[in-house]
Design a protein around this motif. Structure first.
Motif, PDB file in Angstrom:
ATOM      1  N   ALA A 198      10.019  -7.019  -5.109  1.00 53.25           N
ATOM      2  CA  ALA A 198       9.877  -5.600  -5.423  1.00 53.25           C
ATOM      3  C   ALA A 198       8.430  -5.156  -5.213  1.00 53.25           C
ATOM      4  CB  ALA A 198      10.341  -5.342  -6.860  1.00 53.25           C
ATOM      5  N   HIS A 199       8.072  -4.034  -5.782  1.00 42.93           N
ATOM      6  CA  HIS A 199       6.794  -3.386  -5.469  1.00 42.93           C
ATOM      7  C   HIS A 199       5.577  -4.209  -5.879  1.00 42.93           C
ATOM      8  CE1 HIS A 199       3.982  -0.150  -4.748  1.00 42.93           C
ATOM      9  NE2 HIS A 199       3.602  -0.135  -6.010  1.00 42.93           N
ATOM     10  N   GLU A 200       5.605  -4.804  -7.047  1.00 44.35           N
ATOM     11  CA  GLU A 200       4.435  -5.530  -7.545  1.00 44.35           C
ATOM     12  C   GLU A 200       4.467  -6.972  -7.039  1.00 44.35           C
ATOM     13  OE1 GLU A 200       4.374  -4.906 -11.775  1.00 44.35           O
ATOM     14  OE2 GLU A 200       3.559  -2.878 -11.550  1.00 44.35           O
ATOM     15  N   ILE A 201       4.066  -7.150  -5.805  1.00 45.41           N
ATOM     16  CA  ILE A 201       4.200  -8.441  -5.125  1.00 45.41           C
ATOM     17  C   ILE A 201       3.413  -9.529  -5.844  1.00 45.41           C
ATOM     18  CG2 ILE A 201       3.857  -9.652  -2.942  1.00 45.41           C
ATOM     19  CD1 ILE A 201       4.125  -6.959  -1.507  1.00 45.41           C
ATOM     20  N   LEU A 202       2.230  -9.196  -6.361  1.00 45.94           N
ATOM     21  CA  LEU A 202       1.399 -10.198  -7.027  1.00 45.94           C
ATOM     22  C   LEU A 202       1.819 -10.436  -8.472  1.00 45.94           C
ATOM     23  CD1 LEU A 202      -2.170  -9.433  -5.656  1.00 45.94           C
ATOM     24  CD2 LEU A 202      -0.392 -10.947  -4.750  1.00 45.94           C
TER      25      LEU A 202
ATOM     26  N   LEU B 261       0.353  -6.840   2.964  1.00 43.97           N
ATOM     27  CA  LEU B 261       1.570  -7.434   2.428  1.00 43.97           C
ATOM     28  C   LEU B 261       2.517  -6.313   2.025  1.00 43.97           C
ATOM     29  CD1 LEU B 261       0.157 -10.226   0.054  1.00 43.97           C
ATOM     30  CD2 LEU B 261       0.588 -10.339   2.516  1.00 43.97           C
ATOM     31  N   VAL B 262       3.753  -6.350   2.501  1.00 44.41           N
ATOM     32  CA  VAL B 262       4.723  -5.312   2.170  1.00 44.41           C
ATOM     33  C   VAL B 262       6.021  -5.948   1.688  1.00 44.41           C
ATOM     34  CG1 VAL B 262       3.746  -3.717   3.843  1.00 44.41           C
ATOM     35  CG2 VAL B 262       5.682  -5.142   4.497  1.00 44.41           C
ATOM     36  N   ALA B 263       6.700  -5.200   0.818  1.00 43.42           N
ATOM     37  CA  ALA B 263       8.021  -5.607   0.339  1.00 43.42           C
ATOM     38  C   ALA B 263       9.046  -4.696   1.005  1.00 43.42           C
ATOM     39  CB  ALA B 263       8.097  -5.488  -1.187  1.00 43.42           C
ATOM     40  N   LEU B 264       9.880  -5.264   1.849  1.00 46.79           N
ATOM     41  CA  LEU B 264      10.828  -4.453   2.611  1.00 46.79           C
ATOM     42  C   LEU B 264      11.816  -3.716   1.719  1.00 46.79           C
ATOM     43  CD1 LEU B 264      11.561  -6.906   5.574  1.00 46.79           C
ATOM     44  CD2 LEU B 264       9.941  -4.990   5.502  1.00 46.79           C
ATOM     45  N   ALA B 265      12.076  -4.260   0.527  1.00 45.85           N
ATOM     46  CA  ALA B 265      13.004  -3.622  -0.407  1.00 45.85           C
ATOM     47  C   ALA B 265      12.284  -2.753  -1.432  1.00 45.85           C
ATOM     48  CB  ALA B 265      13.839  -4.691  -1.120  1.00 45.85           C
ATOM     49  N   ASP B 266      11.024  -2.435  -1.195  1.00 45.97           N
ATOM     50  CA  ASP B 266      10.221  -1.626  -2.123  1.00 45.97           C
ATOM     51  C   ASP B 266      10.902  -0.287  -2.370  1.00 45.97           C
ATOM     52  OD1 ASP B 266       8.095  -0.244  -3.465  1.00 45.97           O
ATOM     53  OD2 ASP B 266       6.649  -1.544  -2.455  1.00 45.97           O
ATOM     54  N   ARG B 267      11.068   0.075  -3.638  1.00 45.38           N
ATOM     55  CA  ARG B 267      11.725   1.335  -3.991  1.00 45.38           C
ATOM     56  C   ARG B 267      10.735   2.416  -4.416  1.00 45.38           C
ATOM     57  NH1 ARG B 267      16.093  -0.734  -8.198  1.00 45.38           N
ATOM     58  NH2 ARG B 267      16.471   1.505  -8.414  1.00 45.38           N
ATOM     59  N   LEU B 268       9.431   2.113  -4.365  1.00 43.25           N
ATOM     60  CA  LEU B 268       8.415   3.094  -4.745  1.00 43.25           C
ATOM     61  C   LEU B 268       7.636   3.617  -3.551  1.00 43.25           C
ATOM     62  CD1 LEU B 268       6.994   1.543  -8.043  1.00 43.25           C
ATOM     63  CD2 LEU B 268       8.805   3.241  -7.764  1.00 43.25           C
ATOM     64  N   VAL B 269       7.275   2.729  -2.626  1.00 46.91           N
ATOM     65  CA  VAL B 269       6.571   3.152  -1.408  1.00 46.91           C
ATOM     66  C   VAL B 269       7.385   2.705  -0.203  1.00 46.91           C
ATOM     67  CG1 VAL B 269       4.332   3.041  -2.558  1.00 46.91           C
ATOM     68  CG2 VAL B 269       5.147   1.069  -1.257  1.00 46.91           C
TER      69      VAL B 269
ATOM     70  N   PRO C 245       0.819  -1.221   0.000  1.00 45.92           N
ATOM     71  CA  PRO C 245       0.000   0.000   0.000  1.00 45.92           C
ATOM     72  C   PRO C 245       0.849   1.266   0.000  1.00 45.92           C
ATOM     73  CG  PRO C 245       0.019  -0.975   2.189  1.00 45.92           C
ATOM     74  CD  PRO C 245       0.674  -1.968   1.276  1.00 45.92           C
ATOM     75  N   MET C 246       0.380   2.260  -0.715  1.00 44.44           N
ATOM     76  CA  MET C 246       1.063   3.550  -0.814  1.00 44.44           C
ATOM     77  C   MET C 246       0.689   4.378   0.417  1.00 44.44           C
ATOM     78  SD  MET C 246       0.752   6.470  -3.798  1.00 44.44           S
ATOM     79  CE  MET C 246      -0.713   7.237  -3.068  1.00 44.44           C
ATOM     80  N   LEU C 247       1.416   4.185   1.499  1.00 47.11           N
ATOM     81  CA  LEU C 247       1.167   4.934   2.721  1.00 47.11           C
ATOM     82  C   LEU C 247       2.255   5.963   2.987  1.00 47.11           C
ATOM     83  CD1 LEU C 247      -0.214   2.029   4.906  1.00 47.11           C
ATOM     84  CD2 LEU C 247      -1.437   3.640   3.443  1.00 47.11           C
ATOM     85  N   ALA C 248       3.273   5.979   2.149  1.00 49.21           N
ATOM     86  CA  ALA C 248       4.304   7.018   2.092  1.00 49.21           C
ATOM     87  C   ALA C 248       5.104   6.756   0.834  1.00 49.21           C
ATOM     88  CB  ALA C 248       5.218   7.003   3.320  1.00 49.21           C
ATOM     89  N   LEU C 249       5.422   7.815   0.108  1.00 51.08           N
ATOM     90  CA  LEU C 249       6.274   7.655  -1.061  1.00 51.08           C
ATOM     91  C   LEU C 249       7.709   7.428  -0.608  1.00 51.08           C
ATOM     92  CD1 LEU C 249       4.996  10.461  -3.463  1.00 51.08           C
ATOM     93  CD2 LEU C 249       4.176   8.118  -3.223  1.00 51.08           C
ATOM     94  N   ARG C 250       8.420   6.604  -1.329  1.00 49.92           N
ATOM     95  CA  ARG C 250       9.837   6.412  -1.036  1.00 49.92           C
ATOM     96  C   ARG C 250      10.596   7.621  -1.560  1.00 49.92           C
ATOM     97  NH1 ARG C 250      12.816   1.560  -0.308  1.00 49.92           N
ATOM     98  NH2 ARG C 250      14.802   2.173   0.638  1.00 49.92           N
ATOM     99  N   SER C 251      11.190   8.394  -0.686  1.00 51.98           N
ATOM    100  CA  SER C 251      11.863   9.628  -1.079  1.00 51.98           C
ATOM    101  C   SER C 251      13.298   9.638  -0.561  1.00 51.98           C
ATOM    102  CB  SER C 251      11.115  10.842  -0.511  1.00 51.98           C
ATOM    103  OG  SER C 251      11.858  12.030  -0.700  1.00 51.98           O
ATOM    104  N   PRO C 252      14.273   9.944  -1.430  1.00 51.69           N
ATOM    105  CA  PRO C 252      15.669   9.966  -0.976  1.00 51.69           C
ATOM    106  C   PRO C 252      15.958  11.111  -0.015  1.00 51.69           C
ATOM    107  CG  PRO C 252      15.503  10.764  -3.228  1.00 51.69           C
ATOM    108  CD  PRO C 252      14.152  10.219  -2.874  1.00 51.69           C
ATOM    109  N   VAL C 253      15.081  12.116   0.033  1.00 51.27           N
ATOM    110  CA  VAL C 253      15.324  13.267   0.911  1.00 51.27           C
ATOM    111  C   VAL C 253      14.352  13.288   2.088  1.00 51.27           C
ATOM    112  CG1 VAL C 253      16.302  14.656  -0.943  1.00 51.27           C
ATOM    113  CG2 VAL C 253      13.843  14.748  -0.527  1.00 51.27           C
TER     114      VAL C 253
END
Length: 299
Positions: free
Chosen positions: A260-264, A227-235, A124-132
């Protein structure tokens, strides 16, 4: 007008109920056809619709940019669709939301706009993955919105081999499934989106931050699997974990390296493990429930 998709359970399977499958940003229903077929084989009648502004549900920008003014519009859309959907046939009724679809689903639950028998949130998109970080990322996006047309693309989508490989690694390790997605884009470009607008990005930072602090999360009594992907680079999976801890009936399954992000849409065994986790959750939490006036209380 939303583009709707209905697929009944496979012939010969025992009826489990109805499942509303909602995708993420820039997705269309066809992208998750094999996951939908899995649930049909389990006895679920599956419904889906393309979100406002993407897939076959039209556009909110003059080009293929993914734009939205407020995510509340998507919550309103889901609430209205869900109200009609649950009245169409007996349940149980389950909602599954991936990425942005997961955010909209949780927003509707926190606002008490929907009340399915169970919910599954996938990356789920509950925060965007942001480098800053969230604060700086949100400030930069708002600054960009004020610099010009807020519906302009936040970045240019490149179609080079290197760019395609980078996208594949962010989405899935299953190269064949990613190739199918690329072929789909070439065949039906009218169903595909490009990059998000700067306003979409700014609104995503704002809306996800508001949901993370929403006191309504603690009042959600619907059984929920995340379900979450710990290495997700988008969320941000860490934000999802913090939200999951606030849910009274929440469960979480985390996938590590190789997911990655698209677990299914991941490579095996990740995809199979994710579907097995969903099947086991629904078997435990939904089987005895029925919709209507005598609907069972959530355990």
């Amino acid at each position: 007008m939303h583009r709707r998709y209905d697929r009944p359970r496979e012939e010969g399977t025992a009826r489990r109920g109805r499942l509303l499958f909602q995708t993420g940003r820039a997705d269309m229903v066809e992208k998750y056809g094999d996951a939908i077929d899995h649930f049909r084989a389990q006895g679920w009648d599956v419904t889906a619709f393309d979100w406002r502004g993407q897939g076959g549900s039209g556009r909110l920008a003059s080009d293929d940019t993914g734009h939205i003014d407020r995510f509340d519009r998507l919550t309103d859309d889901l609430a209205a669709f869900h109200a009609d959907w649950v009245e169409e046939a007996e349940g149980p009724h389950v909602v599954l939301g991936h990425s942005m679809g997961g955010f909209v689903t949780l927003s509707a639950l926190a606002a008490q706009r929907i009340a399915p028998d169970a919910v599954v949130l996938v990356a789920p998109m509950l925060a965007l993955r942001s480098p800053v970080g969230q604060w700086a990322g949100a400030m930069f996006a708002r600054w960009q919105v004020g610099r010009g047309d807020p519906s302009r693309a936040a970045w240019q989508r490149l179609e080079t081999e290197a760019a395609s490989t980078a996208r594949q690694k962010r989405l899935t390790h299953d190269v064949a499934r990613f190739a199918d997605q690329q072929a789909f884009r070439r065949r039906w470009p009218e169903l595909c989106l490009g990059s998000p607008s700067w306003h979409w990005v700014a609104e995503a930072f704002r809306a996800t931050a508001a949901l993370r602090d929403d006191p309504g999360l603690a009042r959600i009594e619907v059984p929920m699997l995340m379900l979450v992907a710990l290495a997700d680079r988008l969320v941000d999976a860490r934000a999802a974990g913090r939200v999951a801890a606030q849910l009274p009936q929440g469960e979480m399954v985390a996938f590590g390296r190789g997911c990655a992000h698209e677990i299914l849409r991941e490579a095996e065994p990740m995809r199979g493990n994710a579907l097995a986790a969903i099947d086991a959750f629904l078997a435990r939490r939904v089987t005895a429930c029925r919709s209507g006036p005598d609907r069972c209380p959530h355990p």
